[in-house]
Structure formats: C-alpha cells, structure tokens
Scaffold this active site. Structure first.
Site, short mmCIF file in Angstrom:
data_model
loop_
_atom_site.label_atom_id
_atom_site.label_comp_id
_atom_site.label_asym_id
_atom_site.label_seq_id
_atom_site.Cartn_x
_atom_site.Cartn_y
_atom_site.Cartn_z
N LYS A 50 7.62 4.21 -1.20
CA LYS A 50 6.90 3.12 -1.35
C LYS A 50 7.24 2.58 0.16
CE LYS A 50 8.66 3.41 -5.72
NZ LYS A 50 7.15 3.91 -6.89
N LYS B 187 16.60 2.25 -5.76
CA LYS B 187 17.92 3.32 -5.64
C LYS B 187 18.14 3.13 -4.61
CE LYS B 187 13.27 4.67 -7.81
NZ LYS B 187 13.68 4.73 -8.74
N HIS C 260 14.89 -1.09 -11.11
CA HIS C 260 13.92 0.12 -10.62
C HIS C 260 14.12 0.58 -9.09
CE1 HIS C 260 10.20 1.95 -9.00
NE2 HIS C 260 9.99 2.25 -10.39
N ASP D 187 31.71 3.96 0.50
CA ASP D 187 32.46 3.40 1.62
C ASP D 187 31.98 2.03 2.21
OD1 ASP D 187 34.23 4.86 0.56
OD2 ASP D 187 34.25 6.49 2.52
N HIS E 164 5.23 9.44 -4.39
CA HIS E 164 6.46 7.72 -5.47
C HIS E 164 6.60 7.06 -4.23
CE1 HIS E 164 9.91 7.11 -7.15
NE2 HIS E 164 8.68 6.90 -8.20
N ASP F 100 1.84 -0.53 12.96
CA ASP F 100 1.88 -0.47 14.74
C ASP F 100 3.19 0.73 15.05
OD1 ASP F 100 -0.40 -2.57 14.83
OD2 ASP F 100 0.91 -4.11 14.63
#
Length: 678
Positions: free
Chosen positions: A484, A177, A175, A182, A482, A489
């Site tokens: 996450k 991404k 899952h 380089d 979508h 603070d």
C-alpha cells in the site's frame, strides 16, 4: 390483570430494543460530534507533520520481520502490536539454508520478553466467521500468548455490535499493521506478522525440503534428514497458495501443511513497510493507546507514560534517512473511540495534485471514483489521477503514473465456478475503475482530450509473475502484490495499510494507519534526462523496487538476464513497458492455459478453449526453458481485456462490502501548515 401482564411483557420486549437503539444513536452522535479532540492539522489528521525523524524502508517480509525481531529483542519497557492477523508460530528470522531453531519464532520471542518483565500489548481483529467468512486464528493467538505480562485484546466484540450496529458486527475490520517498541521506534506498513507474509526479494515458488529437527515442535520430523544441506524456510501453514489450496484453516494446527508442497508452488508475497524514530513514534503510540483504551479493558494505558522510558540511541540505524513524517489514519468511533478521520485519503489526493513528474503506486486493490445509484465508489483517488494526467497533457508536461497491482485478487475459487464470486466481483471493480465503462480512468482520459494511442505515455499498469521447476515440472504463479505505497517525484512517499478502495479510505469502515514521509535530504537526480533534485528515502525505495521487478538486484544479475538499464530516472517507462510486454508473451507461449488472467480470454468460452490447449512446458520442456531464459525479472502487463464480457458486480456491493452503496461526504483538508511541528 391479563391486560396488565400483557403490558408488562410488551415493556420487557421493547425496553432492551429501545435501549440498544438509544445507545447506537448516542454513540454515533458522539463519534461524529462529540467529546474527541479537534484538529487543525494538515489532511485533517490527529497528528501534525514532524521534523527530526529518521526512517528506513523495507521491501518484502524477510528484511522487515528481521528488523522487528531485532527491535523486540532490544525492548526494555513495552511492546505494542496491532494487526489484522498474527501467527504466533511465524519465524521472524530464517537462514538461507532454512529454519534451524525455535529462537526466532514470534511466540517464543514475546514470551521470553514477558519473562523479563517487559509488558506486551496486542490488538487483534476479532474475525467473524459468520458475517465475514474468515478464519484468522485470533482466538488461537490469544490462547497461545498467555502470560501475566502479555495482554491480547480482540475487537469488535458483542458490545461493539450493540453500540455501533452494522459497523460493529465484524463486517469492517481492523486492518492496520503497527509495531511500537519502548515508544522509541515504530514500524508501519502492509506486512502482518502472520503466515504467508515472510518472503525474499527473489519470491521463490518452491520449498520442498525437510523440517529441521530443532524447528519441528509439535510436528513429526524426518530425522534421517539430519545433516541435510537445506531445510524448509516456510514451515507448516506458512507455505500456502490461496488459489490452489484455498484459505488457511485449522490455524490451531500451525505446523501442519495444508497443501502438498511437492506438487503445488507457493504464492509469493510482495509487500512494503517502513520504520522510523523521532517524535512521530509518540503519535503512533497515541493511536494504539486510543484504540486499546476504547476496547474497554480494565487496565488503561496512558500517553504521557513515555516520559519514563529510555529513549536513547539504541535504535539508531546509520542506513536510515532524514525525513519529515506525518502519521495518517482511517478511524471512527466504532474502531478507535475517536472522531471520524480519513486523513490517508486526503493525503493521497494532496500528493497526486502536487505531483510534478512521476507517481509510482503499488496497491492490493484499485477501486475508486465511480458514480452510480445503487453501486458507487466514493473515494476520489482515481479521478485525482485522471485530473492530473489531463493537466499534464494540456501543458505538454513530462508526466507518468506507474501502477503495480496483483494480477488477480487473493480469493479462493475459480473464474467459472460458484465459489469464485469474490474473485470475479473484486476483479470487476478493479477493471471498471481502470479500463472498462464510461467512468473508468481510461475513459476519463479520452474524454479529457487524450487519444487512445497516447494514453500509455501517461500511465502504465503492471502485475508480477514468476516461474520455477518443481519436481522436474515447470510451474508458474503470480507474485501477490500486497503493498500500500505511493511515491511521488522521488521526494515523498505514503506507506501504510490502506488499500485503494472505500473500505480503507472511508474512515468509518476498516481502521488503517499510514505515514507520509517527505525527504529532507536531497541528492542530484534526473527526470526524463533533465536535472532534478530527489530525496534519498523515496528515490532509493523506488529504485530498489524497479530493480527487483526487473531482475536487476545484485543477487539476481547474470550474463543471461542482466539489462543495461538505469532505473534512476523514473521516466524511462517505455523501456519498462517493452520488457513487461515481452515477459508476458513469453509466459503465454510457455504455459498457455495456465496463464490466467490474460488478454486472450474475453468470456467463459474463451477460458475453456484457452485452458484446453497443451502448453509448451508440457510438450517440449527444453525449448520452454529457452523461452523462460529470455524473461527479465517478474514484471508483466496487466490484462486489460480479461473476461470483459462476463464480469459483473455482486449483491454484496449493495451492502457496501466492496464499494459504497450509500455515498459519503469527505472532509478534505489539504492546507499546508505554515510551520511544521517539531
């Protein structure tokens, strides 16, 4: 002789089965006990916190994909890409007037770099249409990106199933991404390079324009529209709405529409990602290499190859901020050939525990901390939030948790039909985590001594919705959250691919990557009007998100919609709550039965009655427009009571699809290191 032949046949039947069992046990043992490096790093991560980093945040796909495209264009050695899904025909850069050429299409960009001798390595989740019921187009991506300098590997495969049993059948996914260029700049977050993810801060619902002839490869274009002022920005299957058209299919025909854009609004996509330079880039590269080598390809990558690369300042960005970065992940032997690691979960718990005043969360799911015999959720994020809020109440502290999540899960089907079982099941677990039942967050807060009427002082939950005019009709749709993300603070942030559920946080299920970014450059800020030092990265990210959700970005402010609100102080939550409440009521008045989910519907009879009423948008469009002009931004209240009488768990929960049916012992390591690695 007959007995002898029967014995031989018996052996031929049992030996392969026994061998598979031995392999499975052996690999499981190695994964838990074996040959992988140990760690004493904070959160039990494979990587330590590292100084000397510069990071930049991205909100929504437009800015993110543009930055990734720039990095790919600048690549001089190699490119790593790991994704749940990749659409080779995704356009990475798009003008406001529409896509005008093929130059920024992902496949064209990667093939051009491969022609220049740049090596491209791609890791894709090999989706199982039989087990998981998904078509993500990984085979099409692999066949499209054929080049001697491009290697596309898909996983899990048949050998994974033999080695790891259920974990390797496609039930769990890759899952994460990740993009690394380089070994000098890394991109991490929630945004896959695939259809539906490119979006702007405005989250437009419509794109009913012709395709530019220069961007119409393998698609019939209306050449009579040459010279038009506007062309399509979402071409082919990039224009989508899961709730109306279902999941995208026939991804081997990427430029062909699958819903009628003249009738159906698209489903906007809200997401967050980041990029960074400095030492933690090598940690991301190391993770990619471990995964790549574990798949078993004949060409193995080497961590120490980075010493031969140009690590000059070609990726320097003056807008980036100075931060300390620690790479976190959820992996196991099946997913990465490594020991079990759940450092993302550990980092979330640590950050919640250490929070002083404010926690801001955006997440696709919120399924956590639910005990049970057959159905249980074992990650501890919700209970950690409950504990911190109860402590704030006992100490009379200024403290608030703000959560933004999708108003409904992204599953096809309807609430009252057989094909809506996933929609109902995931909704059930979100609701039972937050609101309903004796183990929900609200219930724990009441048990902890907080009266019902005071809970909103400490926590608020929202969704996003928008509206537009499509061919003369008023239309509305949710903005799908979508992200996450957690900001604490305005000083530290966790950004990655991990959802708040057991699939992502467990470590032995879906593979995930995230980073904790801790500000090292501070500025003067405020918490509830009191002076408070905040970090440049975390503070600027949260302020942008609030401005976007409230319609306060420079591109959106006008006399009718502007607010005299300052978002710099995060403890202004009562004002936010009132705006979201008014927005919610306005949408209910204008669209009525088209607004689902809603607190006006407790059961299926309510749903039928609610949908049967004609909306103001249909009866009196002019008056409806007046009502909509009062809406500020896209923030709305999350419906607490929707279908509370009928939502239930699914049989899939027994298999652990959405929750943990077996229970799990977490390896918690919250210790702060004495010194941070350079």
């Amino acid at each position: 002789r007959h007995n002898k032949m029967g014995f031989v046949r018996l052996l031929s039947y049992w030996i392969p089965s026994v061998a598979c069992c031995v392999l499975w046990v052996g690999y499981s043992f190695i994964g838990k006990h074996g040959v992988h490096e140990s760690t004493k790093n904070r959160f039990d991560s494979f990587a330590p916190p590292r100084n000397g980093c510069r990071a930049k945040w991205f909100v929504d796909g437009q800015d993110f994909m543009s930055a990734v495209a720039d990095a790919i264009k600048a690549a001089s050695n190699e490119i790593f890409i790991a994704g749940w899904q990749i659409s080779p025909h995704i356009y990475m850069k798009r003008a406001d007037t529409g896509v005008g050429s093929l130059n920024s299409r992902l496949d064209q960009m990667l093939l051009r770099k491969a022609d220049q001798g740049i090596r491209v390595y791609i890791l894709l989740y090999w989706e199982s249409e039989v087990v998981a019921g998904m078509e993500l187009g990984s085979a099409f991506a692999q066949s499209t990106l054929k080049h001697k300098n491009i290697k596309v590997l898909r996983h899990p495969d048949l050998s994974t199933m033999v080695q790891h049993g259920l974990r390797g059948t496609g039930w769990w996914t890759h899952h994460e991404k990740v993009v690394v260029v380089d070994r000098s700049i890394a991109f991490v977050g929630g945004i896959d390079l695939c259809f539906g993810r490119w979006d702007t801060h405005k989250h437009e619902l419509t794109d009913n324009y012709p395709v530019h002839p220069s961007a119409a490869e393998n698609r019939q274009s209306d050449r009579t529209k040459e010279g038009a002022k506007m062309y399509a920005r979402w071409i082919g299957k990039d224009y989508g709405n899961t709730f109306v058209g279902g999941s995208r299919t026939r991804l081997d025909l990427p430029m062909v529409d699958y819903i009628d854009r003249s009738l159906v609004p698209r489903m906007p996509w809200h997401d967050v990602a980041c990029s960074f330079t400095g030492p933690p880039v090598h940690d991301i590269a190391k993770h990619f290499i471990q995964r790549y080598n574990s798949v078993g390809d004949e060409h193995q990558l080497h961590v120490d190859d980075a010493g031969n690369f140009d690590t000059s300042d070609k990726f320097f960005d003056s807008i980036a901020h100075n931060v300390r970065v620690q790479v976190l992940r959820s992996v196991d032997n099946w997913s990465a050939g490594q020991r079990h690691e759940a450092s993302i979960h550990n980092a979330y718990l640590h950050a919640i525990e250490k929070a002083e005043h404010f926690i801001y969360i955006e997440n696709q799911f919120f399924i956590s901390s639910l005990p049970g015999i057959f159905f249980k959720v074992t990650n501890k994020i919700m209970s950690a939030l409950a504990g911190r809020i109860i402590r704030a109440n006992k100490n009379n502290e200024d403290f608030h948790v703000m959560i933004v999540m999708p108003l409904k899960p992204e599953f096809p089907g309807d609430w009252d039909t057989d094909d809506g079982k996933d929609l109902r099941t995931v909704s059930y677990w979100n609701y039972v985590t937050l609101y309903s039942g004796e183990d929900s967050l609200y219930s724990l807060l009441r048990k902890g001594g907080i009266p019902q009427e005071n809970i909103s002082r400490y926590i608020s939950v929202y969704g996003l919705r928008t509206h537009a005019t499509l061919n003369g009709r008023l239309v509305t749709e949710i903005v799908y959250v979508h992200s996450k993300l957690m900001i604490v603070d305005d000083r530290r942030a966790i950004i990655g691919s991990a959802n708040i559920n057991d699939r992502s946080m467990h470590g032995g299920r879906d593979s995930e990557v995230a980073v904790m970014l801790e500000d090292t450059d501070m500025v003067h800020g405020k918490m509830n009007g009191q002076a408070y030092e905040v970090g440049k990265f975390s503070h600027s990210l949260r302020c942008h998100l609030m401005r976007e959700h409230l319609g306060l970005l420079d591109t959106e402010v006008n006399e009718a919609s502007s607010l005299s609100m300052k978002v710099e102080d995060p403890l202004f939550h009562s004002d936010v709550w009132e705006i979201a409440r008014k927005n919610t009521l306005a949408y209910d008045r204008v669209f009525h039965g088209k607004i689902v989910p809603t607190n006006n519907v407790w059961n299926l009879k309510d749903l039928k009655d609610w949908r049967s009423n004609v909306s103001l948008a249909e009866i009196d469009p002019n008056r409806a427009q007046e009502e909509l002009s009062k809406i500020h931004g896209r923030l709305v209240m999350y419906p607490v009571l929707f279908l509370k009488d009928v939502l239930t768990p699914s049989y899939l929960d027994i298999l652990g699809m959405y929750v943990d049916s077996r229970g799990h012992t977490w390896n918690l390591n919250f210790d702060e290191p004495q010194t941070f690695a350079a």
